[in-house]
Write a protein that holds these residues in place. Sequence first.
Motif, PDB file in Angstrom:
ATOM      1  N   MET E   1      -3.306 -22.278   3.939  1.00  0.00           N
ATOM      2  CA  MET E   1      -3.304 -20.833   4.209  1.00  0.00           C
ATOM      3  C   MET E   1      -3.385 -20.575   5.716  1.00  0.00           C
ATOM      4  N   ARG E  40      -1.529 -15.523   5.038  1.00  0.00           N
ATOM      5  CA  ARG E  40      -0.202 -15.733   4.448  1.00  0.00           C
ATOM      6  C   ARG E  40      -0.097 -17.211   4.110  1.00  0.00           C
ATOM      7  N   GLU E  41       0.493 -17.500   2.964  1.00  0.00           N
ATOM      8  CA  GLU E  41       0.581 -18.908   2.528  1.00  0.00           C
ATOM      9  C   GLU E  41       1.458 -19.733   3.459  1.00  0.00           C
ATOM     10  N   ARG E 100       1.980  -3.204   3.339  1.00  0.00           N
ATOM     11  CA  ARG E 100       2.878  -2.835   2.228  1.00  0.00           C
ATOM     12  C   ARG E 100       4.036  -1.978   2.705  1.00  0.00           C
ATOM     13  N   GLU E 109       5.301  -8.355   4.550  1.00  0.00           N
ATOM     14  CA  GLU E 109       5.519  -8.295   3.095  1.00  0.00           C
ATOM     15  C   GLU E 109       4.862  -9.476   2.375  1.00  0.00           C
ATOM     16  N   GLY E 110       4.600 -10.565   3.074  1.00  0.00           N
ATOM     17  CA  GLY E 110       4.026 -11.724   2.405  1.00  0.00           C
ATOM     18  C   GLY E 110       2.542 -11.922   2.654  1.00  0.00           C
ATOM     19  N   VAL E 111       1.899 -10.921   3.270  1.00  0.00           N
ATOM     20  CA  VAL E 111       0.454 -11.041   3.508  1.00  0.00           C
ATOM     21  C   VAL E 111      -0.255 -11.020   2.158  1.00  0.00           C
ATOM     22  N   SER E 112      -1.046 -12.062   1.896  1.00  0.00           N
ATOM     23  CA  SER E 112      -1.667 -12.186   0.573  1.00  0.00           C
ATOM     24  C   SER E 112      -3.138 -11.811   0.570  1.00  0.00           C
ATOM     25  N   LYS E 113      -3.723 -11.724   1.743  1.00  0.00           N
ATOM     26  CA  LYS E 113      -5.142 -11.386   1.828  1.00  0.00           C
ATOM     27  C   LYS E 113      -5.396 -10.784   3.196  1.00  0.00           C
ATOM     28  N   ALA E 131      -7.684  -9.911  -1.800  1.00  0.00           N
ATOM     29  CA  ALA E 131      -6.260 -10.198  -1.946  1.00  0.00           C
ATOM     30  C   ALA E 131      -5.498  -8.879  -1.973  1.00  0.00           C
ATOM     31  N   LEU E 132      -4.249  -8.921  -1.566  1.00  0.00           N
ATOM     32  CA  LEU E 132      -3.392  -7.715  -1.631  1.00  0.00           C
ATOM     33  C   LEU E 132      -2.673  -7.697  -2.980  1.00  0.00           C
TER      34      LEU E 132
END
Lengths: 132, 132, 132, 132, 132, 132
Positions: E1, E40-41, E100, E109-113, E131-132
Amino acid sequence: MFAVEVRDHIMIAHSFRGDLFGPAQKLHGATFVIDVAFFREALTQDGVVVDIGRAHDALKATLSPLNYQNLDALPQFSGQNTTTEFLCKHVFDAMAAAAREGRLGPGGEGVSKIRVSIEESHVARAWYEAAL
Amino acid sequence: MFAVEVRDHIMIAHSFRGDLFGPAQKLHGATFVIDVAFFREALTQDGVVVDIGRAHDALKATLSPLNYQNLDALPQFSGQNTTTEFLCKHVFDAMAAAAREGRLGPGGEGVSKIRVSIEESHVARAWYEAAL
Amino acid sequence: MFAVEVRDHIMIAHSFRGDLFGPAQKLHGATFVIDVAFFREALTQDGVVVDIGRAHDALKATLSPLNYQNLDALPQFSGQNTTTEFLCKHVFDAMAAAAREGRLGPGGEGVSKIRVSIEESHVARAWYEAAL
Amino acid sequence: MFAVEVRDHIMIAHSFRGDLFGPAQKLHGATFVIDVAFFREALTQDGVVVDIGRAHDALKATLSPLNYQNLDALPQFSGQNTTTEFLCKHVFDAMAAAAREGRLGPGGEGVSKIRVSIEESHVARAWYEAAL
Amino acid sequence: MFAVEVRDHIMIAHSFRGDLFGPAQKLHGATFVIDVAFFREALTQDGVVVDIGRAHDALKATLSPLNYQNLDALPQFSGQNTTTEFLCKHVFDAMAAAAREGRLGPGGEGVSKIRVSIEESHVARAWYEAAL
Amino acid sequence: MFAVEVRDHIMIAHSFRGDLFGPAQKLHGATFVIDVAFFREALTQDGVVVDIGRAHDALKATLSPLNYQNLDALPQFSGQNTTTEFLCKHVFDAMAAAAREGRLGPGGEGVSKIRVSIEESHVARAWYEAAL
């Protein structure tokens, strides 16, 4: 003696000439975190040394031509080792001019000393100070 | 006036004699984060106060005999409260000698003042400064 | 979960390709202050995650080929934007190898996660973390 | 010259009068992190400038009437812009009185200078220093 | 991450309702130094999580309506204790919306947290992450 | 997930047994700056994780028996290397007990995780975290 101090930073490339510098003779770079302190014997009628907002703006205007640059390629530094110490003096001269020319707003005319500190890492920094 | 400052640290045990010190009369210890600033009126031909690398080396050489020690057991501190203030002066004397003896390299001969600051926690520090 | 974290730094030049980077497309540089954290579910018999001294040495060995370099000119980064995020992963891979190959000493074999944080200024940093 | 410095903080509301202050003319607030340095030519017989514990206590006693207050409503600041610079002087006066009145314990009588620094954010601070 | 984190600050007044808060029930204030981390992963094709410049801009836009305000008087916080923890969540919601809605640029767009940390003094801070 | 974190410090002496520790096998010491973070899924009705004042008090009560001590001489640590990692767990256990026993006040009953970080110098720290 009163003082106010504001902070900003730049990210630059440069290299040094001279055996003294060892591996730093190669092209490398630095984040310089820069603090500028303005000294004044007494506060203005508003109760400040100088306006912190204008001081931040003046510092940003001074740093802007250096930010994201290779200092070796800037004409104003031609033939010069842009050491942390040297850059302290460079910023000092610009901030002293800002004070003299009224760009710090009310209070700037009475600034009697300026100190510019530059942190180059968590274990090293430099500064320059002088009376105006 | 120009200055450069370098940082290192030591982890030591000690105790204090005197009612003033309350619980610190017991054997305890500290991490001391030590900053040494070298002052010089003008920069050298290389554009530095002193070489930061050599300054770091000289500081490490000064601190090495103290690191991981019980200061109460060191002969050089016999009968002495090794307070943070006192240690500032101890490091000052060693760094002043390093400057005089040429161990800071070019520029060291013109160092006109040294300041040694020691942070003992996030809420307390001490320093000693004097002309050379 | 236990962790220990050690710190070191490098001073490098680089540039970025891509409109996204604006002025950072020019050759500039950075001081990167790098923290590496090693995670382990339980402590070793000695009561540590890994030896802090060996962790410092392994980090220094990892950073040494990058320090005082123009990253744009290093073959291992050819065609690559050496962003702070990317360098976190680069240091992570090297430290993970150090753990697997026993260079962290006792405890290194049980490190279950590593996190590499890089501070590029007083207002921005990045990190990468993953299980081993 | 020796010095010791202690740290504490307050969280206050206030507003400023004067166009200079722009949006800060509205009621807003600040966390002020306050460092007070005491200077002394020589150490006491105990090897200190002043006792750090007593210095912390004297600073807390000085700050206590200001903490969690709207400074605009305090009679001692009536008609006054309580800028960071002004508050440095306010704390200075109180700490100078503490030194003169013996509240710093042994050593306080020989304090020759005090400096009060207040950090208002990670990018701005002010200070006041004067001889006693 | 992977993660990148940017910093800004605000200076506000407020008060709290509830015996729990003791003296903080009075009108007081704070400097809040705010760090927002985006997770982001994987990195984008440019090699970043999100553009640090745009992240700084989005944070400034979020904080601007709060800066130099008495939070007790803002309709969006009516009947609410604006504790440090609560404000972490407030900033989180705004930064999640920025991600978003594409205001962080490519990568957003790929932000996960997202994690929002707020330092209220040198000895206390709070954060919120989700998390988003 | 919400969190609040409070800070305090201790100054202790100790020594380590085991070749791994090299010079740290000698009696030495440390300033440990300790951050304790309390995690909670939701805020209390007052809008907090736990009361920061009570959290500071509980931390001070935990640290008080260790402060200004030679940890080698404390019965609770007999035969134990009091490494930074180990002390993180020691403080964790005490703070977890404080949460369970209601000493953190309202909110303490819902604390789902605690993390204890200890900074031993400007270049090394450790932490322990676990669910309650």
